[in-house]
Motif scaffolding. Structure first.
Motif, PDB file in Angstrom:
ATOM      1  N   GLU A  13    -130.982  -1.825 -86.328  1.00 31.16           N
ATOM      2  CA  GLU A  13    -130.529  -0.656 -87.086  1.00 31.16           C
ATOM      3  C   GLU A  13    -131.542  -0.286 -88.168  1.00 31.16           C
ATOM      4  N   ALA A  14    -132.070  -1.280 -88.868  1.00 31.20           N
ATOM      5  CA  ALA A  14    -133.052  -1.021 -89.922  1.00 31.20           C
ATOM      6  C   ALA A  14    -134.306  -0.388 -89.334  1.00 31.20           C
ATOM      7  N   ARG A  15    -134.754  -0.894 -88.205  1.00 32.27           N
ATOM      8  CA  ARG A  15    -135.937  -0.320 -87.561  1.00 32.27           C
ATOM      9  C   ARG A  15    -135.686   1.122 -87.125  1.00 32.27           C
ATOM     10  N   ALA A  16    -134.493   1.402 -86.648  1.00 31.14           N
ATOM     11  CA  ALA A  16    -134.156   2.764 -86.222  1.00 31.14           C
ATOM     12  C   ALA A  16    -134.177   3.722 -87.410  1.00 31.14           C
ATOM     13  N   VAL A  17    -133.667   3.286 -88.555  1.00 30.98           N
ATOM     14  CA  VAL A  17    -133.668   4.126 -89.762  1.00 30.98           C
ATOM     15  C   VAL A  17    -135.103   4.400 -90.200  1.00 30.98           C
ATOM     16  N   VAL A  18    -135.922   3.362 -90.236  1.00 29.35           N
ATOM     17  CA  VAL A  18    -137.312   3.513 -90.671  1.00 29.35           C
ATOM     18  C   VAL A  18    -138.096   4.387 -89.691  1.00 29.35           C
ATOM     19  N   LEU A  28    -130.086   4.903 -97.701  1.00 21.94           N
ATOM     20  CA  LEU A  28    -130.079   4.199 -96.419  1.00 21.94           C
ATOM     21  C   LEU A  28    -131.467   3.660 -96.088  1.00 21.94           C
ATOM     22  N   ILE A  29    -132.496   4.407 -96.431  1.00 19.29           N
ATOM     23  CA  ILE A  29    -133.863   3.932 -96.202  1.00 19.29           C
ATOM     24  C   ILE A  29    -134.124   2.675 -97.021  1.00 19.29           C
ATOM     25  N   ARG A  30    -133.679   2.673 -98.285  1.00 17.40           N
ATOM     26  CA  ARG A  30    -133.845   1.480 -99.122  1.00 17.40           C
ATOM     27  C   ARG A  30    -133.129   0.270 -98.516  1.00 17.40           C
ATOM     28  N   LEU A  31    -131.909   0.483 -98.044  1.00 18.27           N
ATOM     29  CA  LEU A  31    -131.168  -0.625 -97.419  1.00 18.27           C
ATOM     30  C   LEU A  31    -131.917  -1.157 -96.205  1.00 18.27           C
ATOM     31  N   ALA A  32    -132.406  -0.247 -95.382  1.00 18.51           N
ATOM     32  CA  ALA A  32    -133.140  -0.658 -94.180  1.00 18.51           C
ATOM     33  C   ALA A  32    -134.404  -1.431 -94.569  1.00 18.51           C
ATOM     34  N   CYS A  33    -135.123  -0.937 -95.565  1.00 19.20           N
ATOM     35  CA  CYS A  33    -136.333  -1.618 -96.010  1.00 19.20           C
ATOM     36  C   CYS A  33    -136.020  -2.996 -96.576  1.00 19.20           C
ATOM     37  N   ASP A  34    -134.929  -3.104 -97.316  1.00 15.40           N
ATOM     38  CA  ASP A  34    -134.538  -4.409 -97.855  1.00 15.40           C
ATOM     39  C   ASP A  34    -134.295  -5.411 -96.733  1.00 15.40           C
ATOM     40  N   VAL A  35    -133.636  -4.965 -95.676  1.00 14.30           N
ATOM     41  CA  VAL A  35    -133.400  -5.842 -94.518  1.00 14.30           C
ATOM     42  C   VAL A  35    -134.733  -6.265 -93.909  1.00 14.30           C
ATOM     43  N   LEU A  36    -135.628  -5.293 -93.717  1.00 16.77           N
ATOM     44  CA  LEU A  36    -136.913  -5.614 -93.087  1.00 16.77           C
ATOM     45  C   LEU A  36    -137.803  -6.483 -93.980  1.00 16.77           C
ATOM     46  N   VAL A  37    -137.771  -6.249 -95.273  1.00 21.63           N
ATOM     47  CA  VAL A  37    -138.559  -7.085 -96.185  1.00 21.63           C
ATOM     48  C   VAL A  37    -138.090  -8.536 -96.110  1.00 21.63           C
ATOM     49  N   THR A  42    -142.481  -9.969 -88.374  1.00 18.86           N
ATOM     50  CA  THR A  42    -143.899 -10.194 -88.675  1.00 18.86           C
ATOM     51  C   THR A  42    -144.203  -9.867 -90.131  1.00 18.86           C
ATOM     52  N   GLU A  43    -145.304 -10.396 -90.598  1.00 21.45           N
ATOM     53  CA  GLU A  43    -145.748 -10.095 -91.963  1.00 21.45           C
ATOM     54  C   GLU A  43    -146.065  -8.607 -92.089  1.00 21.45           C
ATOM     55  N   GLN A  44    -146.623  -8.013 -91.036  1.00 25.55           N
ATOM     56  CA  GLN A  44    -146.939  -6.581 -91.062  1.00 25.55           C
ATOM     57  C   GLN A  44    -145.673  -5.743 -91.211  1.00 25.55           C
ATOM     58  N   GLU A  45    -144.617  -6.102 -90.509  1.00 28.06           N
ATOM     59  CA  GLU A  45    -143.350  -5.370 -90.615  1.00 28.06           C
ATOM     60  C   GLU A  45    -142.769  -5.483 -92.024  1.00 28.06           C
ATOM     61  N   ARG A  46    -142.849  -6.663 -92.591  1.00 24.51           N
ATOM     62  CA  ARG A  46    -142.344  -6.862 -93.959  1.00 24.51           C
ATOM     63  C   ARG A  46    -143.177  -6.086 -94.971  1.00 24.51           C
ATOM     64  N   GLU A  47    -144.498  -6.082 -94.796  1.00 19.89           N
ATOM     65  CA  GLU A  47    -145.380  -5.365 -95.713  1.00 19.89           C
ATOM     66  C   GLU A  47    -145.172  -3.847 -95.596  1.00 19.89           C
ATOM     67  N   ASP A  48    -145.042  -3.350 -94.386  1.00 15.19           N
ATOM     68  CA  ASP A  48    -144.783  -1.915 -94.194  1.00 15.19           C
ATOM     69  C   ASP A  48    -143.487  -1.495 -94.881  1.00 15.19           C
ATOM     70  N   ALA A  49    -142.476  -2.336 -94.813  1.00 12.04           N
ATOM     71  CA  ALA A  49    -141.198  -2.039 -95.466  1.00 12.04           C
ATOM     72  C   ALA A  49    -141.364  -2.021 -96.986  1.00 12.04           C
ATOM     73  N   ARG A  50    -142.160  -2.939 -97.524  1.00  9.96           N
ATOM     74  CA  ARG A  50    -142.426  -2.948 -98.978  1.00  9.96           C
ATOM     75  C   ARG A  50    -143.119  -1.654 -99.400  1.00  9.96           C
ATOM     76  N   ILE A  51    -144.093  -1.226 -98.611  1.00  4.70           N
ATOM     77  CA  ILE A  51    -144.834  -0.005 -98.930  1.00  4.70           C
ATOM     78  C   ILE A  51    -143.907   1.210 -98.875  1.00  4.70           C
ATOM     79  N   LEU A  52    -143.060   1.275 -97.861  1.00  8.94           N
ATOM     80  CA  LEU A  52    -142.121   2.390 -97.762  1.00  8.94           C
ATOM     81  C   LEU A  52    -141.172   2.416 -98.958  1.00  8.94           C
ATOM     82  N   LEU A  53    -140.758   1.259 -99.441  1.00 11.01           N
ATOM     83  CA  LEU A  53    -139.915   1.211-100.642  1.00 11.01           C
ATOM     84  C   LEU A  53    -140.630   1.836-101.836  1.00 11.01           C
TER      85      LEU A  53
END
Length: 76
Positions: A13-18, A28-37, A42-53
């Motif tokens: 669900e978080a990936r779909a939102v992002v 909702l984007i913040r919630l999704a990013c929090d889940v992904l962080v 992967t480290e890349q997925e977590r870092e991308d979520a931090r950047i989007l936040l």
């Protein structure tokens, strides 16, 4: 007893939102990013979520920032 699929469902669900951020609220984007962080695979997925936040937070005016006049000077 079966293994819970909750984490996999939340990640999906978080990936779909992002993947479709233009159609979702900042909240909702913040919630999704929090889940992904926290739970991204992967480290890349977590870092991308931090950047989007950071990007989403930059779109919001700071609540406690001093008010500025038209010339950009602080209120006196």
């Amino acid at each position: 007893m079966h293994k819970s699929i909750w984490p996999a469902d939340r990640l999906a669900e978080a990936r779909a939102v992002v993947a479709d951020v233009v159609h979702h609220s900042d909240h909702l984007i913040r919630l999704a990013c929090d889940v992904l962080v926290q739970h991204g695979v992967t480290e890349q997925e977590r870092e991308d979520a931090r950047i989007l936040l950071v990007v989403v937070d930059a779109r919001q005016p700071t609540r406690n920032a001093p008010q500025r006049d038209q010339d950009g000077r602080g209120a006196q």
